[in-house]
Design a protein around this motif. Sequence first.
Motif, PDB file in Angstrom:
ATOM      1  N   ILE A 114       0.715  -2.150  11.477  1.00 47.44           N
ATOM      2  CA  ILE A 114       0.432  -2.617  10.458  1.00 47.44           C
ATOM      3  C   ILE A 114       1.563  -3.847   9.070  1.00 47.44           C
ATOM      4  O   ILE A 114       2.239  -3.688   8.647  1.00 47.44           O
ATOM      5  N   LEU A 115       2.866  -2.990  11.081  1.00 44.41           N
ATOM      6  CA  LEU A 115       4.446  -3.453  10.390  1.00 44.41           C
ATOM      7  C   LEU A 115       4.577  -3.847  11.872  1.00 44.41           C
ATOM      8  O   LEU A 115       4.311  -3.394  13.246  1.00 44.41           O
ATOM      9  N   SER A 123      -6.669  10.351  15.402  1.00 41.21           N
ATOM     10  CA  SER A 123      -6.053  10.047  16.196  1.00 41.21           C
ATOM     11  C   SER A 123      -5.099  10.976  16.775  1.00 41.21           C
ATOM     12  O   SER A 123      -4.510  11.931  16.302  1.00 41.21           O
ATOM     13  N   LYS A 124      -4.831  10.836  17.879  1.00 34.53           N
ATOM     14  CA  LYS A 124      -3.870  11.218  18.977  1.00 34.53           C
ATOM     15  C   LYS A 124      -2.503  10.528  19.324  1.00 34.53           C
ATOM     16  O   LYS A 124      -2.463  10.420  20.375  1.00 34.53           O
ATOM     17  N   SER A 125      -2.991   8.593  18.708  1.00 37.33           N
ATOM     18  CA  SER A 125      -1.492   8.224  19.391  1.00 37.33           C
ATOM     19  C   SER A 125      -0.741   8.528  18.377  1.00 37.33           C
ATOM     20  O   SER A 125       0.219   9.327  17.254  1.00 37.33           O
ATOM     21  N   GLU A 126       0.534   8.220  18.560  1.00 33.62           N
ATOM     22  CA  GLU A 126       1.663   8.352  18.564  1.00 33.62           C
ATOM     23  C   GLU A 126       1.850   7.427  17.512  1.00 33.62           C
ATOM     24  O   GLU A 126       1.259   6.395  17.364  1.00 33.62           O
ATOM     25  N   LEU A 127       2.841   7.889  16.029  1.00 37.87           N
ATOM     26  CA  LEU A 127       2.684   7.144  15.156  1.00 37.87           C
ATOM     27  C   LEU A 127       3.441   5.896  15.189  1.00 37.87           C
ATOM     28  O   LEU A 127       2.807   5.392  14.513  1.00 37.87           O
ATOM     29  N   LYS A 128       4.247   6.081  15.904  1.00 45.91           N
ATOM     30  CA  LYS A 128       5.142   4.472  15.990  1.00 45.91           C
ATOM     31  C   LYS A 128       3.877   3.418  16.612  1.00 45.91           C
ATOM     32  O   LYS A 128       3.941   2.084  16.071  1.00 45.91           O
ATOM     33  N   GLY A 150       0.984  -1.412   0.209  1.00 44.60           N
ATOM     34  CA  GLY A 150       0.330   0.223   0.116  1.00 44.60           C
ATOM     35  C   GLY A 150       0.758   1.841  -0.005  1.00 44.60           C
ATOM     36  O   GLY A 150       1.724   1.277  -0.573  1.00 44.60           O
ATOM     37  N   ASP A 151       0.274   2.156   0.611  1.00 42.79           N
ATOM     38  CA  ASP A 151       0.875   3.900   0.087  1.00 42.79           C
ATOM     39  C   ASP A 151       0.608   4.386   1.972  1.00 42.79           C
ATOM     40  O   ASP A 151      -0.146   4.389   2.669  1.00 42.79           O
ATOM     41  N   LEU A 152       1.833   4.290   2.250  1.00 44.80           N
ATOM     42  CA  LEU A 152       2.339   4.303   3.313  1.00 44.80           C
ATOM     43  C   LEU A 152       1.908   6.233   3.948  1.00 44.80           C
ATOM     44  O   LEU A 152       0.888   6.147   5.070  1.00 44.80           O
TER      45      LEU A 152
END
Length: 391
Positions: free
Chosen positions: A284-285, A273-278, A259-261
Amino acid sequence: MHVDCIVIGAGAAGLMCAATAGYRGRQVAVLDHASKVGKKILMSGGGRCNFTNYTIEPNQYLSANGHFCKSALSRYKSSDFIELVERHGVAYHEKTKGQLFCDNKASDILNLLLTECEYAGASITSQCSIEKIEKIADTFYLHTNLGQYSCTSLVVATGGLSIPTMGASGFGYQIAQQFGLACTPVWASLVPFTITDKWQPIVNALSGLSLNVRVTCNKQTFNDPLLFTHRGLSGPAMLQISNYWRPSDTLLIDFYPSGDLAEQIKAWRSQGSKSELKNLLATILPKRFVESWLTETEAGRAVNQYSDAEINAVALKFHQWRITPSGTEGYRTAEVTMGGVDTDGISSKTFEAKTTPGLYFVGEVLDVTGWLGGFNFQWAWASGYCAGQYV
């Protein structure tokens, strides 16, 4: 001892050739220097032998002459070997992408070949070291540690240099050169890469982690799993692309080929979303991979704090990792040897040397190398079978 045909090498191609010739009524002797025949067959495919592939095409083979393999592959197809496997009652399964493995052990394939040789009347002698080969008139004389052998047809099925602990050597190339045949440069292939630059600590930290990737090098692309090791990069994707890689070449690796990240991250942001990117990327990874790939400032921020430019930059890190391996693990772990006896000097129909009547070359010793996934075994079966019709 005089026989019609001597096959040097009791590997996949040699045993196939011996059985085929024996069924034609030829008196065949197979000589091998190892203490046990078929060692490479036994360790292949993780001990289960990926013996062929449902889909075999010439473009899945590399050679200085890309047309050479076509004749043999069309005359002895994977379906022919599958029929032989089924006739011997060997249970098998498709693992992925047409790759066929034994349900039980690789010894099933070796036993099949040994049984075929027995039925065909071909004798097999191990621990036989060939010290000298001469050709006088129409006869080849082989001086060995077990005495002298002679024949009118000599088949070289000695393999390449891969996995020397299994007895691999360059003996086949020496025979070719003795009789005036050229050899193309050889190197280890279907082999893991080593990394020694700034990426080595990260690669080492990720050792044991596997994920699906898309890897590209020299206009060739594969979509397969990558495995991080403490020394570099392995897994099917890396072994496949190693056929096309040359020293100093750069690999382009996409860790999210499905997909397109950038679009995915922007979708998370648009959802508020306020979740941290990591943490989001870890859905998904692999989490350990994400944390190693992001910098501390990237990893610790909420996804709604990223601009489009920052998101695109992060996505690029995962989609376009450019790495220049320092080298490979070499013949020690390579599954095949790229290059070998130049096919320009060999008949694609009979596998006989054009300038030396009665001398044949089959299997990996030739400059024909297949992809990972049963292709090199199919080349062994096909070349061995076709030569066996003429020796």
